[in-house]
Design a protein around this motif. Structure first.
Motif, short mmCIF file in Angstrom:
data_model
loop_
_atom_site.label_atom_id
_atom_site.label_comp_id
_atom_site.label_asym_id
_atom_site.label_seq_id
_atom_site.Cartn_x
_atom_site.Cartn_y
_atom_site.Cartn_z
N UNK A 109 42.96 25.86 45.65
CA UNK A 109 43.61 27.17 45.57
C UNK A 109 44.33 27.40 44.24
N UNK A 110 44.78 26.33 43.58
CA UNK A 110 45.52 26.47 42.33
C UNK A 110 44.66 26.15 41.12
N UNK A 111 43.35 26.36 41.24
CA UNK A 111 42.45 26.06 40.14
C UNK A 111 42.52 27.12 39.03
N UNK A 112 42.95 28.33 39.37
CA UNK A 112 42.86 29.44 38.42
C UNK A 112 43.59 29.20 37.10
N UNK A 113 44.72 28.41 37.03
CA UNK A 113 45.34 28.21 35.71
C UNK A 113 44.44 27.48 34.71
N UNK A 114 43.34 26.92 35.20
CA UNK A 114 42.45 26.16 34.31
C UNK A 114 41.30 27.03 33.80
N UNK A 115 41.52 28.35 33.75
CA UNK A 115 40.47 29.25 33.29
C UNK A 115 39.98 28.94 31.87
N UNK B 124 39.17 26.15 30.74
CA UNK B 124 38.07 25.19 30.92
C UNK B 124 36.78 25.90 31.31
N UNK B 125 36.92 27.00 32.04
CA UNK B 125 35.73 27.76 32.43
C UNK B 125 35.05 28.39 31.22
N UNK B 126 35.87 28.80 30.25
CA UNK B 126 35.29 29.35 29.02
C UNK B 126 34.45 28.29 28.31
N UNK B 127 34.96 27.05 28.33
CA UNK B 127 34.18 25.96 27.73
C UNK B 127 32.90 25.70 28.52
N UNK B 128 33.01 25.73 29.85
CA UNK B 128 31.85 25.45 30.70
C UNK B 128 30.73 26.45 30.44
N UNK B 129 31.11 27.73 30.45
CA UNK B 129 30.09 28.78 30.36
C UNK B 129 29.90 29.30 28.95
N UNK B 130 30.65 28.75 27.99
CA UNK B 130 30.53 29.22 26.61
C UNK B 130 29.16 28.98 26.02
N UNK B 131 28.53 27.88 26.44
CA UNK B 131 27.19 27.58 25.89
C UNK B 131 26.10 28.39 26.56
N UNK C 132 29.51 36.08 29.59
CA UNK C 132 30.62 35.14 29.65
C UNK C 132 31.72 35.63 30.59
N UNK C 133 32.05 36.90 30.50
CA UNK C 133 33.08 37.45 31.39
C UNK C 133 32.64 37.38 32.85
N UNK C 134 31.38 37.72 33.09
CA UNK C 134 30.86 37.66 34.47
C UNK C 134 30.93 36.24 35.03
N UNK C 135 30.54 35.27 34.21
CA UNK C 135 30.55 33.88 34.68
C UNK C 135 31.97 33.37 34.92
N UNK C 136 32.87 33.61 33.97
CA UNK C 136 34.24 33.09 34.10
C UNK C 136 34.97 33.77 35.24
N UNK C 137 34.92 35.09 35.29
CA UNK C 137 35.61 35.81 36.36
C UNK C 137 34.97 35.52 37.73
#
Length: 354
Positions: free
Chosen positions: A126-132, A134-141, A164-169
């Motif tokens: 539930x508290x994963x959202x502060x790590x957004x 890291x999601x930019x790094x995951x989906x950046x490629x 990128x926005x679609x994947x991260x959000x």
């Protein structure tokens, strides 16, 4: 393109809401048929997202297929992530078009980057959202290979930011749904353990014993173990020392039992042990080993070495009440026979005819 991508985004959230039901217990299984079925469900979700993409130009498709793949990689590792991605990769190759040369390396890059980040970020919750970030790094490629296609720069500037926005959000929302499911399963597991565990000794309690008793079958056996003169321990040394004695006895029964056996706090100073797959001629040996181990291990307590009496019965096709009663009869024989001994229940001899 925006409308199709928004539909794909909504589809991503919907399928993750359904996928949450593939997680039924905590901790999550990582092997067996249930795990295979779960991976198959994530693979189907990935393929479903690919079936409804946005197409900025012919041969180029944009969708959120990388999100479930990244989740499986983050949760279970790169190999399961790759297995989940394979059907989508095969279908994308079958579709063909210029975009295939960007699609395949993009998804593989997401798996690779997510695998590298697994140890640096916490599990999804539930508290994963502060790590957004890291999601930019995951989906950046995901989408970077678009630059290598003819007219790639213009296509990249048009499609990459939206992708990128679609994947991260989408990952934040979809993984939030799964994280809430994990949180509920964790709490449920904790409450179930608390309801079925004796707080003093850490052994399973009478409620769990009653449940496991119904699962006994041929080859199993039941032992009832009673601490001798326990009232004298409490009266002489106090209840705190009595609690220490009970804790020590519980540790011995848990430690000395075979891996498939289970010990329980039956009530007061009485314990129970369900033995699985024990031979009839080995029942007394196991019971005696436990009895001797208790006397040896409790020597360092303030009350000194304590002994136990043990009553045992091999499983038979009777009700659980009768089976427990027969073990109790054997325990009573051990207590009245001088204590610190093992007695096994024996059927009464047949009555002689006059």
């Amino acid at each position: 393109m925006l409308r199709e991508l928004f539909f794909n985004f909504c589809l991503l959230i919907s399928v993750h809401y359904v996928l949450r039901f593939t997680f039924r217990s905590w901790p999550t299984s990582r092997s067996g048929p249930a795990h295979v079925a779960r991976l198959a469900a994530f693979a189907a979700a990935t393929l479903l997202l690919l079936l409804f993409p946005a197409q900025p130009t012919p041969g180029i498709v944009l969708d959120a297929r990388a999100v479930p793949v990244a989740f499986v990689t983050l949760q279970f590792g790169p190999l399961p992530g790759l297995l989940v991605a394979l059907p989508a990769l095969a279908y994308r190759i079958w579709l063909g078009g210029a975009g295939v040369y960007a699609a395949v390396p993009s998804l593989l890059a997401v798996i690779g980057v997510t695998a590298l980040l697994r140890r640096r970020i916490p599990a999804v919750g539930p508290l994963f959202w502060p790590h957004w970030p890291s999601l930019i790094l995951m989906f950046g490629a995901n989408g970077l290979p678009l630059l290598l296609l003819p007219g790639g720069t213009e296509l990249f500037l048009e499609a990459y930011p939206l992708l990128l926005i679609t994947n991260v959000l989408g990952a934040l929302i979809a993984w939030g749904i799964l994280g809430e499911r994990f949180h509920v399963l964790r709490l449920t597991s904790h409450w179930q353990a608390a309801a079925l565990t004796d707080p003093l000794t850490g052994l399973s309690n009478r409620r769990q014993f009653d449940l496991d008793l119904t699962a006994m079958g041929p080859g199993d056996a039941l032992l009832l173990v009673d601490v001798d003169h326990f009232k004298r321990v409490n009266d002489t040394f106090g209840h705190q020392v009595g609690d220490e004695v009970l804790q020590e006895v519980a540790q011995v029964l848990q430690r000395e039992g075979r891996g498939r056996d289970r010990a329980y706090r039956y009530g007061g100073e009485e314990f129970a042990v369900i033995l699985r797959d024990v031979k009839a001629d080995g029942l007394r040996h196991v019971a005696e080993r436990l009895r001797v181990a208790v006397a040896t291990a409790t020597g360092h307590t303030a009350a000194g070495s304590v002994t136990v009496s043990v009553g045992g019965v091999a499983w038979m096709a009777v009700s659980t009440t009768q089976l427990t009663q027969r073990a109790d009869e054997a325990l009573y024989s051990a207590k009245t026979g001088g204590r610190n001994q093992t007695c096994l229940w024996q059927p009464p001899p047949p009555a002689r005819r006059a």
